[in-house]
Design a protein around this motif. Sequence first.
Motif, short mmCIF file in Angstrom:
data_model
loop_
_atom_site.label_atom_id
_atom_site.label_comp_id
_atom_site.label_asym_id
_atom_site.label_seq_id
_atom_site.Cartn_x
_atom_site.Cartn_y
_atom_site.Cartn_z
N ARG A 271 0.81 -1.21 0.00
CA ARG A 271 0.00 0.00 0.00
C ARG A 271 0.85 1.26 0.00
N GLY A 272 2.16 1.12 0.05
CA GLY A 272 3.04 2.28 0.11
C GLY A 272 3.16 2.99 -1.23
N ARG A 273 3.25 4.31 -1.13
CA ARG A 273 3.45 5.16 -2.30
C ARG A 273 4.86 5.73 -2.22
N VAL A 274 5.30 6.40 -3.27
CA VAL A 274 6.64 6.99 -3.29
C VAL A 274 6.77 7.94 -2.09
N GLY A 275 7.85 7.76 -1.35
CA GLY A 275 8.10 8.59 -0.17
C GLY A 275 7.68 7.93 1.13
N ASP A 276 6.88 6.88 1.06
CA ASP A 276 6.45 6.18 2.27
C ASP A 276 7.56 5.27 2.79
N GLY B 40 3.02 10.81 -5.40
CA GLY B 40 3.19 9.47 -4.86
C GLY B 40 3.29 8.38 -5.90
N GLN B 41 3.27 8.72 -7.18
CA GLN B 41 3.37 7.74 -8.26
C GLN B 41 4.62 8.03 -9.10
N CYS B 42 5.16 6.99 -9.72
CA CYS B 42 6.34 7.15 -10.58
C CYS B 42 5.88 7.46 -12.01
N LYS B 43 6.21 8.65 -12.49
CA LYS B 43 5.85 9.09 -13.84
C LYS B 43 7.13 9.29 -14.65
N THR B 44 7.07 8.96 -15.95
CA THR B 44 8.22 9.08 -16.83
C THR B 44 8.72 10.51 -16.88
N LYS B 45 10.05 10.68 -16.87
CA LYS B 45 10.65 12.01 -16.98
C LYS B 45 10.57 12.48 -18.42
N GLY B 46 10.33 13.76 -18.61
CA GLY B 46 10.26 14.36 -19.93
C GLY B 46 11.23 15.52 -20.03
N LEU B 47 11.17 16.24 -21.13
CA LEU B 47 12.05 17.39 -21.32
C LEU B 47 11.78 18.42 -20.23
N THR C 287 18.84 0.63 1.68
CA THR C 287 20.17 0.92 2.24
C THR C 287 20.29 2.29 2.88
N ILE C 288 19.59 3.28 2.37
CA ILE C 288 19.80 4.64 2.88
C ILE C 288 18.54 5.20 3.55
N THR C 289 17.48 5.41 2.76
CA THR C 289 16.31 6.12 3.29
C THR C 289 15.22 5.22 3.85
N HIS C 290 15.18 3.96 3.41
CA HIS C 290 14.11 3.02 3.77
C HIS C 290 12.75 3.60 3.40
N LYS C 291 12.71 4.19 2.19
CA LYS C 291 11.48 4.77 1.65
C LYS C 291 11.27 4.24 0.23
N CYS C 292 10.03 4.27 -0.23
CA CYS C 292 9.72 3.88 -1.60
C CYS C 292 10.24 4.98 -2.54
N VAL C 293 10.96 4.59 -3.58
CA VAL C 293 11.57 5.53 -4.52
C VAL C 293 11.28 5.11 -5.95
N CYS C 294 11.34 6.09 -6.85
CA CYS C 294 11.17 5.83 -8.28
C CYS C 294 12.53 5.50 -8.89
N PRO C 295 12.54 4.75 -10.02
CA PRO C 295 13.82 4.56 -10.72
C PRO C 295 14.29 5.89 -11.30
N ALA C 296 15.54 5.97 -11.68
CA ALA C 296 16.13 7.23 -12.18
C ALA C 296 15.40 7.77 -13.41
N THR C 297 14.77 6.91 -14.20
CA THR C 297 14.08 7.34 -15.41
C THR C 297 12.69 7.92 -15.13
N HIS C 298 12.29 7.91 -13.87
CA HIS C 298 10.96 8.38 -13.48
C HIS C 298 11.06 9.38 -12.35
N GLN C 299 9.97 10.08 -12.08
CA GLN C 299 9.93 11.05 -10.99
C GLN C 299 8.66 10.86 -10.18
N ASP C 300 8.69 11.33 -8.95
CA ASP C 300 7.54 11.25 -8.06
C ASP C 300 6.54 12.35 -8.42
N VAL C 301 5.35 11.94 -8.82
CA VAL C 301 4.26 12.87 -9.06
C VAL C 301 3.08 12.38 -8.23
#
Length: 172
Positions: free
Chosen positions: A12-17, A52-59, A36-50
């Motif tokens: 049930r966790g969202r990005v940042g939880d 609480g969800q991981c959305k594709t990065k754009g220009l 290892t560091i934050t113990h939080k849900c994170v997006c992959p480098a190709t995505h960003q937190d919008v």
Amino acid sequence: MRLSAPPGARGRGRVGDNCKADADCAAADLSTCDKTITHKCVCPATHQDVNGQCKTKGLGDKCTANADCVAVAKSICNTTVSHKCECPATHKFVSGQCKPKVIGAVCTAANAATECNLKYSECKNSTIMTCACVAGYHNKNDQCLADSSAESHRIAFYIFGASLLLTVFKTL
């Protein structure tokens, strides 16, 4: 303030939880648990937190490497100045995409009509054959615009020509 998933509640966790395992982050597609560091849900480098969800990065989105910008074909990460996804110098931004620029593109006499397909451009030889603006025009945002002095000369010529014609017709 975003509520975190209750302790022991999986998926049930969202990005940042807070999280202990990737399964704790299942509510946000593609997110994983940074164990290892934050113990939080994170997006992959190709995505960003919008929200609480991981959305594709754009220009224009923040990045640290070219791989972060793969959602937009031909885009790169400007790692020296803006640290944002953008089109490389050889491309221009058109309708959310990086399209090759015409001016400066390599050309040959055989493909000049298709490669140098901008009004007032031609295939010129400097050290290599490239598309360039014809004499009296300059490149601005991959368009060949009339030089102000050349435009002034053209206008003056037309005015002079019209005046001369009027004078000739008046004497007839």
